[in-house]
Design a protein around this motif. Structure first.
Motif, PDB file in Angstrom:
ATOM      1  N   PHE A 105       0.823  -1.203   0.000  1.00 57.50           N
ATOM      2  CA  PHE A 105       0.000   0.000   0.000  1.00 57.50           C
ATOM      3  C   PHE A 105       0.859   1.256   0.000  1.00 57.50           C
ATOM      4  O   PHE A 105       2.051   1.223   0.320  1.00 57.50           O
ATOM      5  CB  PHE A 105      -0.948   0.022   1.210  1.00 57.50           C
ATOM      6  N   SER A 106       0.205   2.361  -0.351  1.00 57.25           N
ATOM      7  CA  SER A 106       0.794   3.694  -0.218  1.00 57.25           C
ATOM      8  C   SER A 106      -0.272   4.592   0.390  1.00 57.25           C
ATOM      9  O   SER A 106      -1.469   4.317   0.272  1.00 57.25           O
ATOM     10  CB  SER A 106       1.209   4.251  -1.584  1.00 57.25           C
ATOM     11  N   PHE A 107       0.176   5.651   1.046  1.00 59.28           N
ATOM     12  CA  PHE A 107      -0.809   6.633   1.494  1.00 59.28           C
ATOM     13  C   PHE A 107      -0.275   8.044   1.344  1.00 59.28           C
ATOM     14  O   PHE A 107       0.938   8.284   1.369  1.00 59.28           O
ATOM     15  CB  PHE A 107      -1.315   6.355   2.919  1.00 59.28           C
ATOM     16  N   GLN A 108      -1.223   8.951   1.141  1.00 62.72           N
ATOM     17  CA  GLN A 108      -0.923  10.368   1.016  1.00 62.72           C
ATOM     18  C   GLN A 108      -1.420  11.070   2.270  1.00 62.72           C
ATOM     19  O   GLN A 108      -2.568  10.897   2.664  1.00 62.72           O
ATOM     20  CB  GLN A 108      -1.618  10.935  -0.221  1.00 62.72           C
ATOM     21  N   LEU A 109      -0.541  11.831   2.900  1.00 63.11           N
ATOM     22  CA  LEU A 109      -0.875  12.566   4.118  1.00 63.11           C
ATOM     23  C   LEU A 109      -0.823  14.056   3.799  1.00 63.11           C
ATOM     24  O   LEU A 109       0.182  14.544   3.286  1.00 63.11           O
ATOM     25  CB  LEU A 109       0.133  12.223   5.227  1.00 63.11           C
ATOM     26  N   GLU A 110      -1.911  14.746   4.102  1.00 59.09           N
ATOM     27  CA  GLU A 110      -1.989  16.176   3.792  1.00 59.09           C
ATOM     28  C   GLU A 110      -2.795  16.904   4.857  1.00 59.09           C
ATOM     29  O   GLU A 110      -3.518  16.291   5.637  1.00 59.09           O
ATOM     30  CB  GLU A 110      -2.625  16.384   2.424  1.00 59.09           C
ATOM     31  N   TYR A 111      -2.652  18.213   4.883  1.00 58.41           N
ATOM     32  CA  TYR A 111      -3.432  19.007   5.834  1.00 58.41           C
ATOM     33  C   TYR A 111      -4.704  19.499   5.157  1.00 58.41           C
ATOM     34  O   TYR A 111      -4.751  19.691   3.935  1.00 58.41           O
ATOM     35  CB  TYR A 111      -2.615  20.185   6.359  1.00 58.41           C
ATOM     36  N   ALA A 112      -5.744  19.670   5.936  1.00 58.53           N
ATOM     37  CA  ALA A 112      -7.010  20.203   5.444  1.00 58.53           C
ATOM     38  C   ALA A 112      -7.499  21.235   6.454  1.00 58.53           C
ATOM     39  O   ALA A 112      -7.394  21.022   7.668  1.00 58.53           O
ATOM     40  CB  ALA A 112      -8.032  19.082   5.270  1.00 58.53           C
ATOM     41  N   SER A 113      -8.013  22.337   5.953  1.00 61.11           N
ATOM     42  CA  SER A 113      -8.489  23.416   6.828  1.00 61.11           C
ATOM     43  C   SER A 113     -10.010  23.333   6.984  1.00 61.11           C
ATOM     44  O   SER A 113     -10.725  22.978   6.044  1.00 61.11           O
ATOM     45  CB  SER A 113      -8.113  24.783   6.242  1.00 61.11           C
ATOM     46  N   PHE A 114     -10.485  23.664   8.168  1.00 61.52           N
ATOM     47  CA  PHE A 114     -11.926  23.742   8.391  1.00 61.52           C
ATOM     48  C   PHE A 114     -12.486  24.975   7.690  1.00 61.52           C
ATOM     49  O   PHE A 114     -11.828  26.020   7.616  1.00 61.52           O
ATOM     50  CB  PHE A 114     -12.234  23.862   9.894  1.00 61.52           C
ATOM     51  N   TYR A 115     -13.708  24.844   7.170  1.00 62.32           N
ATOM     52  CA  TYR A 115     -14.415  26.019   6.678  1.00 62.32           C
ATOM     53  C   TYR A 115     -14.959  26.792   7.881  1.00 62.32           C
ATOM     54  O   TYR A 115     -15.023  26.268   8.999  1.00 62.32           O
ATOM     55  CB  TYR A 115     -15.563  25.606   5.765  1.00 62.32           C
ATOM     56  N   LYS A 116     -15.344  28.018   7.652  1.00 62.44           N
ATOM     57  CA  LYS A 116     -15.866  28.853   8.736  1.00 62.44           C
ATOM     58  C   LYS A 116     -17.055  28.161   9.406  1.00 62.44           C
ATOM     59  O   LYS A 116     -17.976  27.691   8.738  1.00 62.44           O
ATOM     60  CB  LYS A 116     -16.294  30.217   8.183  1.00 62.44           C
ATOM     61  N   GLY A 117     -17.011  28.095  10.725  1.00 59.20           N
ATOM     62  CA  GLY A 117     -18.091  27.462  11.484  1.00 59.20           C
ATOM     63  C   GLY A 117     -17.916  25.970  11.694  1.00 59.20           C
ATOM     64  O   GLY A 117     -18.673  25.343  12.440  1.00 59.20           O
ATOM     65  N   GLU A 118     -16.921  25.365  11.049  1.00 59.93           N
ATOM     66  CA  GLU A 118     -16.669  23.931  11.211  1.00 59.93           C
ATOM     67  C   GLU A 118     -15.708  23.672  12.360  1.00 59.93           C
ATOM     68  O   GLU A 118     -14.914  24.531  12.731  1.00 59.93           O
ATOM     69  CB  GLU A 118     -16.050  23.344   9.938  1.00 59.93           C
ATOM     70  N   ASP A 119     -15.773  22.456  12.870  1.00 63.56           N
ATOM     71  CA  ASP A 119     -14.757  21.934  13.788  1.00 63.56           C
ATOM     72  C   ASP A 119     -14.699  20.424  13.568  1.00 63.56           C
ATOM     73  O   ASP A 119     -15.427  19.884  12.729  1.00 63.56           O
ATOM     74  CB  ASP A 119     -15.042  22.308  15.242  1.00 63.56           C
ATOM     75  N   PHE A 120     -13.854  19.742  14.309  1.00 67.79           N
ATOM     76  CA  PHE A 120     -13.672  18.320  14.048  1.00 67.79           C
ATOM     77  C   PHE A 120     -14.925  17.518  14.384  1.00 67.79           C
ATOM     78  O   PHE A 120     -15.262  16.551  13.696  1.00 67.79           O
ATOM     79  CB  PHE A 120     -12.468  17.775  14.811  1.00 67.79           C
ATOM     80  N   ALA A 121     -15.642  17.920  15.433  1.00 64.01           N
ATOM     81  CA  ALA A 121     -16.874  17.217  15.795  1.00 64.01           C
ATOM     82  C   ALA A 121     -17.906  17.313  14.673  1.00 64.01           C
ATOM     83  O   ALA A 121     -18.605  16.335  14.367  1.00 64.01           O
ATOM     84  CB  ALA A 121     -17.435  17.792  17.094  1.00 64.01           C
TER      85      ALA A 121
END
Length: 201
Positions: A105-121
């Motif tokens: 396998f291979s995997f790609q790791l990247e950052y993603a930003s929340f849109y306004k009003g979003e959080d992880f929950a």
């Protein structure tokens, strides 16, 4: 021909074969050959590894932006690691991503930003309703979720109030395991258990 003339040579041959067998079980210097238990212990010796640490960093936040540093450990005899700015494994709008590649396998790791009003929950709740194969995951102190999308399994892991990590797992061509098996396998878990996130102002 008498029976004795036939039996006697056979007896000599059998005695010679037995003597040869005894000699073969002896090492030079009179030591016995290794017993089967000793051979099994040698076979059970740990595999050779060459552990390395891969580093991936990005900027998170806006007015109070800070640098996020992500580190992971991998066996360089079995996996490769690189940070690239083009020829991604899968589409990304980021300027750079980290790639871990192996035979299965291979995997790609990247950052993603929340849109306004979003959080992880909130994105966790949305993913649970939208995607098949949704499940919560934990790697060390990081708790996130995974889901199936197309031919890949994606993992989302929290970073801070502005960003999260998106990991996209793809199986290698010719691998006879399913991508779900790889996503739940020991090789991937070992790498992800080593994930460490730190911050610089």
């Amino acid at each position: 021909m008498s029976k004795w003339k036939v039996i006697a040579p056979l007896g000599v041959l059998a005695a010679g074969a037995a003597a040869a067998a005894v000699l073969l079980t002896k090492k030079k210097g009179g030591e016995s050959a290794p017993k089967s238990g000793e051979r099994a212990a040698k076979k059970a010796a740990p595999k050779e590894t060459m552990m390395k640490t891969g580093e991936y960093s990005f900027v998170s936040g806006f007015k109070d932006a800070r640098t996020v540093e992500v580190k992971l450990d991998y066996d360089a005899l079995r996996f490769g690691f690189d940070v690239i700015g083009e020829d991604f494994l899968t589409y990304s709008s980021d300027s750079h991503v980290a790639i871990v590649s192996g035979e299965e396998f291979s995997f790609q790791l990247e950052y993603a930003s929340f849109y306004k009003g979003e959080d992880f929950a909130l994105i966790t709740q949305a993913a649970e309703q939208k995607y098949a194969g949704f499940g919560r995951v934990r790697f060390g102190e990081l708790e996130g979720f995974r889901y199936r999308e197309g031919d890949s399994v994606c993992f989302c892991l929290p970073v801070d109030d502005y960003s999260y990590l998106l990991l996209t797992l793809l199986k290698a061509e010719g691998c006879d395991k399913t991508v779900e098996e790889l996503a739940g396998g020991e090789d991937l878990r070992t790498i992800l258990e080593s994930l460490k996130i730190s911050f610089k102002a």
